[in-house]
Write an enzyme that holds these catalytic residues in place. Sequence first.
Site, PDB file in Angstrom:
ATOM      1  N   GLN A  98      -9.395  -2.243  -3.530  1.00 60.34           N
ATOM      2  CA  GLN A  98      -8.777  -1.739  -4.276  1.00 60.34           C
ATOM      3  C   GLN A  98      -8.327  -0.303  -3.132  1.00 60.34           C
ATOM      4  O   GLN A  98      -7.999   0.529  -4.241  1.00 60.34           O
ATOM      5  CB  GLN A  98      -9.845  -1.423  -5.331  1.00 60.34           C
ATOM      6  CG  GLN A  98      -9.874  -2.666  -6.032  1.00 60.34           C
ATOM      7  CD  GLN A  98     -10.872  -2.251  -7.709  1.00 60.34           C
ATOM      8  OE1 GLN A  98     -10.881  -1.935  -8.344  1.00 60.34           O
ATOM      9  NE2 GLN A  98     -12.240  -2.180  -7.070  1.00 60.34           N
ATOM     10  N   ASN A  99      -8.996  -0.205  -2.323  1.00 60.57           N
ATOM     11  CA  ASN A  99      -8.534   0.647  -1.966  1.00 60.57           C
ATOM     12  C   ASN A  99      -7.561   1.163  -1.490  1.00 60.57           C
ATOM     13  O   ASN A  99      -7.166  -0.154  -0.687  1.00 60.57           O
ATOM     14  CB  ASN A  99     -10.105   1.436  -0.932  1.00 60.57           C
ATOM     15  CG  ASN A  99     -11.432   1.483  -1.426  1.00 60.57           C
ATOM     16  OD1 ASN A  99     -11.112   1.852  -2.701  1.00 60.57           O
ATOM     17  ND2 ASN A  99     -12.131   1.353  -1.048  1.00 60.57           N
ATOM     18  N   ASP A 101      -6.849   3.580   1.084  1.00 56.67           N
ATOM     19  CA  ASP A 101      -7.074   4.484   2.292  1.00 56.67           C
ATOM     20  C   ASP A 101      -6.788   3.896   3.739  1.00 56.67           C
ATOM     21  O   ASP A 101      -6.875   4.601   4.889  1.00 56.67           O
ATOM     22  CB  ASP A 101      -8.301   5.516   2.416  1.00 56.67           C
ATOM     23  CG  ASP A 101      -9.266   4.639   2.216  1.00 56.67           C
ATOM     24  OD1 ASP A 101      -9.692   2.876   2.437  1.00 56.67           O
ATOM     25  OD2 ASP A 101     -10.417   4.429   1.702  1.00 56.67           O
ATOM     26  N   HIS A 116      -4.525  -2.832  -4.229  1.00 57.67           N
ATOM     27  CA  HIS A 116      -3.555  -1.661  -5.161  1.00 57.67           C
ATOM     28  C   HIS A 116      -2.512  -0.733  -4.287  1.00 57.67           C
ATOM     29  O   HIS A 116      -1.502   0.260  -3.990  1.00 57.67           O
ATOM     30  CB  HIS A 116      -4.254  -0.392  -5.651  1.00 57.67           C
ATOM     31  CG  HIS A 116      -5.314  -0.671  -7.205  1.00 57.67           C
ATOM     32  ND1 HIS A 116      -6.486  -0.467  -7.034  1.00 57.67           N
ATOM     33  CD2 HIS A 116      -5.199  -2.155  -7.212  1.00 57.67           C
ATOM     34  CE1 HIS A 116      -6.724  -1.270  -7.837  1.00 57.67           C
ATOM     35  NE2 HIS A 116      -5.925  -2.341  -8.531  1.00 57.67           N
ATOM     36  N   CYS A 124      10.715   4.014  -1.606  1.00 59.80           N
ATOM     37  CA  CYS A 124      12.410   4.706  -1.387  1.00 59.80           C
ATOM     38  C   CYS A 124      12.071   4.323  -3.565  1.00 59.80           C
ATOM     39  O   CYS A 124      11.373   3.402  -3.634  1.00 59.80           O
ATOM     40  CB  CYS A 124      13.465   4.234  -1.300  1.00 59.80           C
ATOM     41  SG  CYS A 124      14.929   4.743  -3.219  1.00 59.80           S
ATOM     42  N   CYS A 142      14.142   9.727   0.093  1.00 64.99           N
ATOM     43  CA  CYS A 142      14.419   8.547   0.457  1.00 64.99           C
ATOM     44  C   CYS A 142      15.720   8.972   2.143  1.00 64.99           C
ATOM     45  O   CYS A 142      17.006   9.419   1.235  1.00 64.99           O
ATOM     46  CB  CYS A 142      14.941   8.130  -0.292  1.00 64.99           C
ATOM     47  SG  CYS A 142      16.278   5.878   0.683  1.00 64.99           S
ATOM     48  N   THR A 183     -17.780  -0.753  -6.333  1.00 69.14           N
ATOM     49  CA  THR A 183     -16.455  -0.590  -7.832  1.00 69.14           C
ATOM     50  C   THR A 183     -16.948   0.233  -8.808  1.00 69.14           C
ATOM     51  O   THR A 183     -17.729  -1.316  -9.216  1.00 69.14           O
ATOM     52  CB  THR A 183     -15.166  -1.125  -7.637  1.00 69.14           C
ATOM     53  OG1 THR A 183     -14.341  -0.965  -8.560  1.00 69.14           O
ATOM     54  CG2 THR A 183     -15.785  -2.245  -7.526  1.00 69.14           C
ATOM     55  N   GLU A 210     -25.027   2.606  -8.869  1.00 63.31           N
ATOM     56  CA  GLU A 210     -24.919   3.344  -9.869  1.00 63.31           C
ATOM     57  C   GLU A 210     -25.402   1.683 -10.412  1.00 63.31           C
ATOM     58  O   GLU A 210     -24.978   0.745  -9.733  1.00 63.31           O
ATOM     59  CB  GLU A 210     -24.844   4.083 -10.986  1.00 63.31           C
ATOM     60  CG  GLU A 210     -23.003   3.227 -10.996  1.00 63.31           C
ATOM     61  CD  GLU A 210     -22.451   4.337 -11.293  1.00 63.31           C
ATOM     62  OE1 GLU A 210     -22.711   5.175 -12.852  1.00 63.31           O
ATOM     63  OE2 GLU A 210     -21.351   4.225 -11.136  1.00 63.31           O
ATOM     64  N   ALA A 225     -23.963   1.990  -0.361  1.00 63.57           N
ATOM     65  CA  ALA A 225     -23.247   1.080   0.851  1.00 63.57           C
ATOM     66  C   ALA A 225     -23.867   1.403   2.237  1.00 63.57           C
ATOM     67  O   ALA A 225     -23.704   0.241   2.794  1.00 63.57           O
ATOM     68  CB  ALA A 225     -21.806   1.349   0.164  1.00 63.57           C
TER      69      ALA A 225
END
Length: 236
Positions: A98-99, A101, A116, A124, A142, A183, A210, A225
């Site tokens: 889902q990252n 980066d 994502h 554009c 653009c 996540t 958690e 992690a």
Amino acid sequence: MEKSAKINVKNYRNIVVLTGAGISVASGIAPFRGPGGTWTEKDIDECATAQALRRDPRKVWEAFAFVRDKANKVEPNAAHKALAELESKHPNTWILTQNIDGLHQKAGSHNVIELHGTIHRSQCTRYCSDAFEDKAIEFHNCEKCGAPLRYDIVLFNENLDSEVIYKSRDLLEHADLFLVVGTSGIVYPAAGFVPVAKHAGAHVVIVNLEELHYGKGIEQINGKAEEILPSLFDYT
Ligand code: APR
């Protein structure tokens, strides 16, 4: 499961790993929720929805520019590297992230599906051409049509790419090990992946700081992690 638990990789054929913001925290990228989280400090409706993009594209760009700025500067951590090693030793390993980066690829993973999108590309807002690699963090227009640009990411109330959904479903339905790392599991469609993999018969293991409430039959290892993944996989 104990923090020292091991997963014997040779017991599995099809390994799928879902990752979220928690895996990049040790690299210096803030999570979305909880203390210091992006959505703890910024308003989703104001700067991260399809409607916000139509209303004020500059605001949406600026809300995410820091992620591109950070992602350009930081390095993958031990958790990203452990997953890259997993793929090198067990090539039938896929990461659904889902990252936005790009740190899995920077760590050396190849089989990565970006659910994502990615902050490293722009597009554009009139979609006059394909998304392109972009390093800019300043809002700009653009070159072809002059419309404002947007990051090539999926905002709230936007659909995921249909090929991405199809490929992810296919991988999940054939997974025999499904690992979920960092996540909160509340944003769909990724939030629905655990029941799909479980239904398909996969062994499901959650690695998260958690404890999460997934119910019966789902194993959890609670901790960081970057501390757990480097010694989680047994390759003997
Ligand atoms: N190791 C493991 N887990 C961690 C760590 C760590 N070092 N640090 C934080 N976590 C856990 C948190 O406890 C939390 O459960 O990672 C989870 C991060 O959750 P979120 O911030 O909600 O991130 P994520 O689940 O990726 O968000 C999903 O929401 O806003 C959207 O599009 C955005 O992709 C994002 C989606």
